[in-house]
Design an enzyme around this catalytic site. Structure first.
Site, short mmCIF file in Angstrom:
data_model
loop_
_atom_site.label_atom_id
_atom_site.label_comp_id
_atom_site.label_asym_id
_atom_site.label_seq_id
_atom_site.Cartn_x
_atom_site.Cartn_y
_atom_site.Cartn_z
N LYS A 148 -6.50 0.25 -5.73
CA LYS A 148 -5.06 -0.02 -5.77
C LYS A 148 -4.67 -0.28 -7.22
O LYS A 148 -5.39 -0.93 -7.97
CB LYS A 148 -4.77 -1.26 -4.92
CG LYS A 148 -3.37 -1.87 -5.08
CD LYS A 148 -2.35 -1.18 -4.20
CE LYS A 148 -0.93 -1.73 -4.41
NZ LYS A 148 0.07 -0.87 -3.78
N ASN A 194 6.60 3.46 2.27
CA ASN A 194 6.13 2.14 1.86
C ASN A 194 6.87 1.70 0.62
O ASN A 194 7.26 2.50 -0.23
CB ASN A 194 4.61 2.14 1.62
CG ASN A 194 4.22 2.47 0.20
OD1 ASN A 194 4.31 1.65 -0.71
ND2 ASN A 194 3.82 3.73 -0.01
N ILE A 242 5.46 -1.34 -0.97
CA ILE A 242 4.55 -2.48 -1.12
C ILE A 242 4.85 -3.16 -2.45
O ILE A 242 4.84 -4.38 -2.56
CB ILE A 242 3.08 -2.00 -1.14
CG1 ILE A 242 2.73 -1.19 0.12
CG2 ILE A 242 2.13 -3.17 -1.34
CD1 ILE A 242 2.64 -1.97 1.39
N GLY A 243 5.17 -2.33 -3.45
CA GLY A 243 5.22 -2.86 -4.81
C GLY A 243 3.78 -2.96 -5.27
O GLY A 243 2.88 -2.38 -4.66
N ILE A 244 3.56 -3.66 -6.36
CA ILE A 244 2.18 -3.78 -6.81
C ILE A 244 1.79 -5.25 -6.87
O ILE A 244 1.76 -5.86 -7.94
CB ILE A 244 1.96 -3.06 -8.17
CG1 ILE A 244 2.50 -1.62 -8.04
CG2 ILE A 244 0.50 -3.09 -8.56
CD1 ILE A 244 2.07 -0.65 -9.09
N CYS A 258 5.49 4.69 -11.91
CA CYS A 258 6.11 3.38 -11.77
C CYS A 258 7.37 3.30 -12.63
O CYS A 258 7.44 3.91 -13.69
CB CYS A 258 5.14 2.33 -12.29
SG CYS A 258 4.61 1.24 -11.00
N LYS A 295 -1.41 10.21 -12.99
CA LYS A 295 -0.92 10.46 -11.62
C LYS A 295 0.57 10.75 -11.66
O LYS A 295 1.38 9.93 -12.07
CB LYS A 295 -1.19 9.26 -10.74
CG LYS A 295 -0.75 9.49 -9.31
CD LYS A 295 -1.49 8.63 -8.33
CE LYS A 295 -0.98 8.83 -6.92
NZ LYS A 295 -1.56 7.82 -6.02
N ASN A 330 1.98 11.46 -6.36
CA ASN A 330 2.34 10.18 -5.75
C ASN A 330 3.34 10.42 -4.60
O ASN A 330 3.58 11.56 -4.22
CB ASN A 330 2.95 9.27 -6.82
CG ASN A 330 2.59 7.81 -6.60
OD1 ASN A 330 2.77 7.28 -5.50
ND2 ASN A 330 2.09 7.15 -7.62
C1 LIG Z 1 0.79 1.78 1.41
C2 LIG Z 1 0.65 2.64 0.18
C3 LIG Z 1 0.45 2.05 -1.06
C4 LIG Z 1 0.32 2.83 -2.20
N1 LIG Z 1 0.07 2.24 -3.41
C5 LIG Z 1 -0.12 3.02 -4.51
C6 LIG Z 1 -0.47 2.45 -5.74
O1 LIG Z 1 -0.61 1.23 -5.89
N2 LIG Z 1 -0.65 3.27 -6.81
C7 LIG Z 1 -0.53 4.64 -6.72
O2 LIG Z 1 -0.72 5.32 -7.69
N3 LIG Z 1 -0.21 5.21 -5.54
C8 LIG Z 1 -0.01 4.43 -4.43
N4 LIG Z 1 0.29 5.02 -3.23
C9 LIG Z 1 0.43 6.49 -3.17
C10 LIG Z 1 -0.87 7.13 -2.69
O3 LIG Z 1 -1.92 6.88 -3.57
C11 LIG Z 1 -0.67 8.65 -2.53
O4 LIG Z 1 -0.38 9.19 -3.79
C12 LIG Z 1 0.44 9.01 -1.59
O5 LIG Z 1 0.44 8.12 -0.49
C13 LIG Z 1 0.34 10.45 -1.07
O6 LIG Z 1 -0.86 10.67 -0.39
P1 LIG Z 1 -1.03 10.54 1.21
O7 LIG Z 1 0.07 11.37 1.83
O8 LIG Z 1 -2.39 11.05 1.50
O9 LIG Z 1 -0.85 9.10 1.55
C14 LIG Z 1 0.42 4.23 -2.09
C15 LIG Z 1 0.64 4.82 -0.85
C16 LIG Z 1 0.76 4.05 0.29
C17 LIG Z 1 0.99 4.71 1.60
#
Ligand SMILES: Cc1cc2nc3c(=O)[nH]c(=O)nc-3n(C[C@H](O)[C@H](O)[C@H](O)COP(=O)(O)O)c2cc1C
Ligand SMILES: Cc1cc2nc3c(=O)[nH]c(=O)nc-3n(C[C@H](O)[C@H](O)[C@H](O)COP(=O)(O)OP(=O)(O)OC[C@H]3O[C@@H](n4cnc5c(N)ncnc54)[C@H](O)[C@@H]3O)c2cc1C
Ligand SMILES: Cc1cc2nc3c(=O)[nH]c(=O)nc-3n(C[C@H](O)[C@H](O)[C@H](O)COP(=O)(O)OP(=O)(O)OC[C@H]3O[C@@H](n4cnc5c(N)ncnc54)[C@H](O)[C@@H]3O)c2cc1C
Ligand SMILES: Cc1cc2nc3c(=O)[nH]c(=O)nc-3n(C[C@H](O)[C@H](O)[C@H](O)COP(=O)(O)O)c2cc1C
Ligand code: FES
Ligand code: FES
Lengths: 281, 314, 314, 281
Positions: free
Chosen positions: C51, C75, C77-79, C135, C170, C197
């Site tokens: 994360k 989502n 969530i924020g960080i 971000c 990313k 992302n």
């Molecule tokens: C709950 C959640 C939290 C995420 N947190 C981050 C994050 O902290 N940093 C980041 O680069 N991407 C974050 N992502 C994005 C994922 O890494 C990914 O790029 C995105 O969900 C697309 O892939 P997926 O469809 O397989 O989920 C988050 C995604 C989800 C669903």
């Protein structure tokens, strides 16, 4: 026989009978036939049963596990019986949508849209019909054979298959009084050359006023050639990826000869049945 | 919810600039044609929006032109067109047979051509012009006009000068600056903004390793894009004062309400019609039942009523 | 397809710049943690992607932080972050217990902070740094760095100078210029590009008229965004020479293959793990079975093998 | 009793028994109870049956017609029986996911993930337990009651409901040897004030060494107040929107008092059971 209501009865425009409808049907049976195919029989309401041979329906296929077909899937009408309130499709399991169809059990619901498109035409002077198809393509010709019998026309059906036991619907065509010729890959009888001789022989015997075919580009080219040579008209049912099935989206176009020009026609609206002479294989 | 039987009907009319629609439900361009009259009476719709036309006759893209996805589809139909003459002589008289207002969608690859077409379709029987500025713009390296605020403002200014009819701009979700683009369209004189067109996507058949569209890439539509279109509707309705017409993935009554609560004054329904050709007729009826049951006197009372989340960490 | 029994196993290793992964399957940042070790042995993965962390301890966004959609989720969530100290003292030693390479995702709201964090996480045990430049960037009016080529190049140049470790960027699907942004990241020295992302979306609860996320808008992920992420992967893999890592909606073996055929050298799996926590283990096994059955000697043989569509109008 | 295989047997790390598993179960029955609720009984494999009262599962709900729940839905364990190979949930139909659950028929498959989270703790010195809950919250306390009975503890269960006939699980609590007090909105016996008197009376009789509750913020606040006043410990099972259910995504945080600080904890991982004194209602 229960008649299920359509999903939505929208007021039809004054004096106009909707040509097709979206209807909820119920599965009577869904059984494997011949190894590769399934026969689906539905209880369907009257308003979707004014069908013509060669027309098709768009089926809203259930989702098989882990797959998500979104668009409807086009299927030729294999059988329809307004009196019995029944509709039949014969399908081959090839991808997500047909895998979904294969999960249907007796009693399940199925949303269908149809009848769609232009069916086969049979001018009175076509007394001797030659039907030629391969695989599931034969399904499309079945209701045509039935209508031809009812109208007292003479029928020859050439069924082409990989192996003789896979030749679809032989019994059905026989029951419609057709003379059935089975050709298959195993003994070379299904090659275009072999077929050409068989058909030329039929023509020589005066048994061919018109051709009807569907599916295979190879068979279409053969009939185009023979039709041009002997001046025999004919019709072919064609396929193309579809979205709406109604003529709105322009997804399903194919090219056709119109005099000197090549034009696009929508398989779902102007077709799926077209004159053999105009089709481009 | 009140008792449906005893509530007076709600006025379903909505105002889009100078145009009054009998209800907020209309088709999205490219997913509708006279053929749908086989299924229901098209006059129950709030408006009729035609497939985009271009000036000259064109064939459109190679097949396959569509493929389906989880929750939607991709299309690369292109804009097959029989040209402006066919529109004037055949289509316009046909649609004159209906009382619902006719919205004509137009597009072009250059500003001159766009402005000329705009002038040419300014005809009696046309209620509004929808400018599909999500089409590749040859003067901007193939990028759609609506990708950037500057090209949006330029082309909309030309179109504004070319017609007195209500002029709508149809935006694209592929831009990184949706609000700036919307403001530019508004500044140039757009009477309404349609939010939005398809999102650029792709799909590959793993067995053949070929793209599943003849055109390689195509526009994604259907429920899968709804959250993106809704987000843009919310952002743009807050930033602009002209009416927003929501579009993208609408398939149910609640979908339509979601867009209106977010700020849309009306909605367009596209791909859902392919799954269920009766869907727009159902939406008109369900929306009106809902409004009556909620005790609304005008459906416009729900527009933009989104409230702040309660939020919290507990 | 050959007979599975009699085929030699295929080498599943893939090269990402200087780093060799045992196989192309890894988690996406924010959807993975040590907690998944309850379900399967995490060392079967090609890499471990953590994360995103930020320098200082932060709470994250208000709840509700997630809601579900047709074919995916939103989502915000924020960080939430326990800060860099917790990372160094607690997380790093934990992950040292595995042999799969550790990828540390970092982010910040300013370039200075970003560069400083990058330097601080350049530690033994870290195999690569993934810069989450999707971000909000405070210096650019809240726009993410990766929305524009210029801000991308600026921040990546600073990060490149701050670490000798392999550096991944990313990217975001919300930009209108994905290829230009990718080229900018490459020019600034990125060793790989993660594409992509989440897409910015929104959802409203029609009953309460409240947004379904405490943060109003949020990132859309899951199968619904796959066509967009795949399209970007294809566009970027053709334009750039650094490795592309596909990400967005991957849930099945064929999804993973689709991205690799489009040009990705590896893939990240996010939301699918929420539906099925065993999915990555299944993908590793299924991909290897598939490659063996296809008679491949190296899985890298499928990368970028997309062919032209046959197309046609007949 | 058939034991169905898990969907995927991933090699467990050397010497480590996975704490939870993704398993395919089969529906034994799914029956409406008490008007608003459904009781779902599943045949489940042994590896998901090492449960603790208060733990939960994440259910992959089937899609009801026209709706598409994507994420799993968290459900407290209502009953588990490793010997019989059975698992039970008691749920209220509220949205797409639970509407999907309500479509399940005997024989259908259901993918479950669990057991998850931290269950209730019952230190030996807690001999007299007071359970207090409302609506479906009582479901969460049922397995706790069963365990308390097995361990020979004395149990009082206060069941709060809108109408007396809606009070869930009264018979079940009685069968676990609990003294059951039903309070309801109709006669004002369910107001916090009325409840306070009832509980104060129980405390006065020495019948309360610990509180267990779940769900309602109002009840939680009441017990926090009474617990602080009489120095009685207790535990509450809390809820929050979830995505992963495993601790990975940080979706499910809530705020808790930790000394002078307010901290976030994940309901799915550190919870769903927390000390009443630390919870923030
Ligand atoms: C709950 C959640 C939290 C995420 N947190 C981050 C994050 O902290 N940093 C980041 O680069 N991407 C974050 N992502 C994005 C994922 O890494 C990914 O790029 C995105 O969900 C697309 O892939 P997926 O469809 O397989 O989920 C988050 C995604 C989800 C669903
Ligand atoms: C007018 C018409 C009548 C048809 N009649 C029959 C019939 O009676 N029996 C039968 O078995 N098949 C028939 N087909 C072909 C049938 O529509 C496809 O096999 C089916 O759509 C495949 O769907 P799938 O999801 O199982 O496969 P997939 O290959 O996964 O389908 C993916 C997509 O491709 C489309 N597609 C795939 N093959 C075809 C095709 N040949 N033609 C048009 N679209 C296709 C699907 O509709 C879907 O959008 C007919 C096609 C048309 C156009
Ligand atoms: C640990 C835990 C145990 C639970 N045990 C039970 C139980 O035994 N019986 C029961 O009936 N309900 C229980 N719930 C609540 C149950 O999870 C929700 O009612 C259910 O998820 C609603 O889903 P839906 O799709 O039917 O409704 P929708 O309202 O459409 O759900 C939409 C979204 O909100 C989430 N959601 C809605 N309500 C809740 C809630 N109260 N808590 C968490 N997420 C929610 C859903 O998971 C989904 O993501 C429990 C919740 C948690 C967190
Ligand atoms: C097959 C198809 C053709 C389309 N053609 C056009 C078009 O010609 N002009 C246009 O502005 N939008 C066109 N669109 C986009 C739709 O009008 C609509 O903006 C988009 O599909 C999103 O809405 P939906 O999800 O309800 O379909 C087309 C969409 C589809 C699916
Ligand atoms: S499928 Fe839409 S026009 Fe034929
Ligand atoms: S639901 Fe993902 S951390 Fe709790």
């Amino acid at each position: 026989m229960t008649i299920h209501p359509t999903i939505l009865s929208v007021p039809a425009p004054e004096g106009l009978q909707p040509r097709c409808a979206e209807a909820r049907t119920r599965v009577v049976s869904n059984t494997p036939v011949n190894g590769e195919y399934h026969l689906l029989t539905l209880d369907a309401p009257a308003e979707v049963l004014a069908c013509q041979p060669g027309q098709f329906f768009q089926l809203l296929c259930p989702e098989p596990e882990g797959e998500h077909p979104y668009l409807r899937r086009p299927m030729s009408i294999y059988g329809y019986d307004a009196e019995a309130g029944q509709l039949q499709f014969l399908y081959k399991v090839t991808g997500a949508g047909t895998r979904g169809l294969a999960t249907l059990k007796s009693g399940d619901g199925l949303n269908v849209l149809g009848p769609l498109g232009q069916g086969f035409t049979m001018p009175a002077e076509r007394k001797n019909l030659l039907l030629l198809a391969r695989g599931v393509g034969l399904a499309t010709l079945a209701p045509l054979a039935r209508m031809a019998q009812q109208q007292g026309r003479r029928l020859t059906a050439i069924c082409s298959a990989r192996r003789p036991e896979l030749a679809m619907s032989v019994d059905l065509f026989l029951s419609y009084g057709a003379e059935v010729i089975v050709v298959h890959d195993g003994d070379g009888s299904a090659t275009p050359e072999a077929l050409r001789s068989v058909i030329e022989a039929q023509i020589a015997q005066g048994r061919v006023d018109a051709f009807y075919t569907c599916g295979s580009a190879r068979l279409l080219r053969l009939l185009q050639e023979l039709g041009a040579k002997h001046n025999i008209p004919g019709e072919v049912a064609m396929e193309q990826q579809m979205a709406c099935g109604l003529g709105m989206c322009q997804a399903c176009v194919r090219s056709f000869r119109e005099g000197d020009q090549v034009v696009h026609r929508r398989v779902c609206r102007e077709g799926p049945v077209f004159p053999i002479s105009e089709a481009i294989a | 919810m009140k008792d449906l039987q005893n509530t007076p009907p709600c006025d379903m009319g909505v105002q889009i600039g100078g145009l009054r629609l009998a209800n907020p439900i209309m088709p999205a361009s490219g997913t509708f044609s006279e053929d749908l009259s086989d299924v229901f009476d098209l006059d129950i719709l709030g408006a009729h929006v035609l497939k985009t036309i271009m000036r000259d006759a064109r064939a459109g893209n190679p097949t396959p032109r569509v493929c389906d996805l989880q929750g939607g589809m991709l299309n690369a139909i292109g804009i097959p067109s029989k040209g402006i003459g066919y529109f004037r002589d055949t289509m316009l008289p046909y649609w004159a047979g209906y009382s619902a207002p006719l919205i004509v969608s137009i597009s072009a690859h250059t500003m001159d051509e766009f402005a000329q077409l705009c002038e040419e379709v300014t005809l009696p029987g046309v209620a509004a012009i929808e400018a599909n500025i999500s089409c590749p713009n040859i003067e901007a390296d193939g990028r759609a006009f609506a990708m950037r605020p500057d090209t949006t403002e330029q082309v909309m200014t030309r179109l504004r000068a070319a017609t007195d009819l209500p002029l709508w701009a149809k935006l694209t979700p592929n831009t990184g600056e949706p609000v700036e683009v919307a403001l530019a369209a508004e500044a140039a004189g757009a009477d309404a903004l349609v939010v939005a067109n398809t999102a650029l996507g792709m799909s590959i058949d793993v067995r053949t390793r070929q793209p599943r569209l003849g055109n390689i890439m195509g526009g994604m539509s259907g429920p899968a894009i709804k959250p993106i279109a809704l987000r843009m509707t919310y952002q743009i309705a807050r930033a602009c004062s002209v009416p927003v017409i929501g579009c993208g993935g609408i398939a149910t009554r609640d979908d339509a309400l979601e867009f209106m609560i977010a700020g849309a004054r009306a909605v367009q329904v596209g791909t859902a019609t392919f799954q269920s050709p009766t869907v727009m007729a159902r939406l008109v009826a369900e929306l009106s039942d809902w409004a009556a049951a909620e005790g609304l006197t005008s459906i416009e009372q729900i527009i933009g009523t989104v409230t702040a989340p309660t939020g919290g960490h507990s």
